[in-house]
Scaffold this motif. Structure first.
Motif, PDB file in Angstrom:
ATOM      1  N   ALA A  14       0.875  -1.279  -0.035  1.00 29.61           N
ATOM      2  CA  ALA A  14      -0.034  -0.083  -0.197  1.00 29.61           C
ATOM      3  C   ALA A  14       1.098   1.266  -0.065  1.00 29.61           C
ATOM      4  N   TYR A  15       0.183   2.316  -0.556  1.00 33.91           N
ATOM      5  CA  TYR A  15       1.161   3.552  -0.451  1.00 33.91           C
ATOM      6  C   TYR A  15       0.127   4.733   0.091  1.00 33.91           C
ATOM      7  N   ILE A  16       0.436   5.347   0.979  1.00 31.05           N
ATOM      8  CA  ILE A  16      -0.219   6.558   1.408  1.00 31.05           C
ATOM      9  C   ILE A  16       0.364   7.836   0.818  1.00 31.05           C
ATOM     10  N   GLU A  32      11.409  -2.724   8.697  1.00 27.41           N
ATOM     11  CA  GLU A  32      11.382  -3.011   7.432  1.00 27.41           C
ATOM     12  C   GLU A  32       9.865  -3.332   6.838  1.00 27.41           C
ATOM     13  N   LEU A  33       8.902  -2.384   7.660  1.00 29.03           N
ATOM     14  CA  LEU A  33       7.521  -2.585   7.367  1.00 29.03           C
ATOM     15  C   LEU A  33       7.002  -1.203   6.374  1.00 29.03           C
ATOM     16  N   PHE A  34       7.782  -0.026   6.773  1.00 24.13           N
ATOM     17  CA  PHE A  34       7.635   0.974   6.044  1.00 24.13           C
ATOM     18  C   PHE A  34       8.677   1.599   5.354  1.00 24.13           C
ATOM     19  N   VAL A  35       8.328   2.397   4.237  1.00 27.24           N
ATOM     20  CA  VAL A  35       9.308   3.329   3.514  1.00 27.24           C
ATOM     21  C   VAL A  35       8.736   4.695   3.499  1.00 27.24           C
ATOM     22  N   TYR A  36       9.424   5.726   4.415  1.00 27.32           N
ATOM     23  CA  TYR A  36       9.038   7.175   4.294  1.00 27.32           C
ATOM     24  C   TYR A  36       9.614   7.712   3.401  1.00 27.32           C
ATOM     25  N   GLU A  48       5.253   4.071   2.238  1.00 35.20           N
ATOM     26  CA  GLU A  48       4.824   2.954   1.420  1.00 35.20           C
ATOM     27  C   GLU A  48       4.985   1.645   2.555  1.00 35.20           C
ATOM     28  N   ILE A  49       3.645   0.908   2.606  1.00 34.30           N
ATOM     29  CA  ILE A  49       3.737  -0.223   3.489  1.00 34.30           C
ATOM     30  C   ILE A  49       4.081  -1.412   2.754  1.00 34.30           C
ATOM     31  N   LEU A  50       5.160  -1.976   3.185  1.00 37.42           N
ATOM     32  CA  LEU A  50       5.738  -3.225   2.291  1.00 37.42           C
ATOM     33  C   LEU A  50       5.032  -4.410   2.774  1.00 37.42           C
TER      34      LEU A  50
END
Length: 92
Positions: A14-16, A32-36, A48-50
């Motif tokens: 998912a991407y917000i 390693e769950l999110f990319v800001y 980004e939610i991985l």
């Protein structure tokens, strides 16, 4: 209108998007769950939610409640609020 949520059900991603500012760099969370995605001033542009599945599991543990069997992408912001509390600005 922001936030805009994109959900890839097949890949559980998912991407917000929080704004349309240009992304300067991306920072992966320690778990390693999110990319800001941040702009040149360190302001949060998107998340980004991985693994949406892992995010659901984290949410269940945090609240000690059973989750409903169906999942709506509209609920994604509610899942990340506990994880992002007080993180409107990301340290670069």
């Amino acid at each position: 209108m922001y936030p805009e949520i994109q959900y890839d059900q097949e890949n559980e991603l998912a991407y917000i998007a929080l704004s349309d500012r240009q992304i300067e760099k991306s920072i992966e969370s320690e778990d390693e769950l999110f990319v800001y995605d941040v702009d040149k001033d360190g302001e949060l542009v998107g998340i980004e939610i991985l693994s949406v599945e892992r995010l659901r599991e984290n949410f269940k543990r945090f609240f000690h409640k059973e989750m409903e069997p169906s999942f709506s992408p509209a609920l994604i912001p509610a899942y990340i609020i506990p994880q992002l509390y007080n993180k409107s600005r990301i340290a670069s």
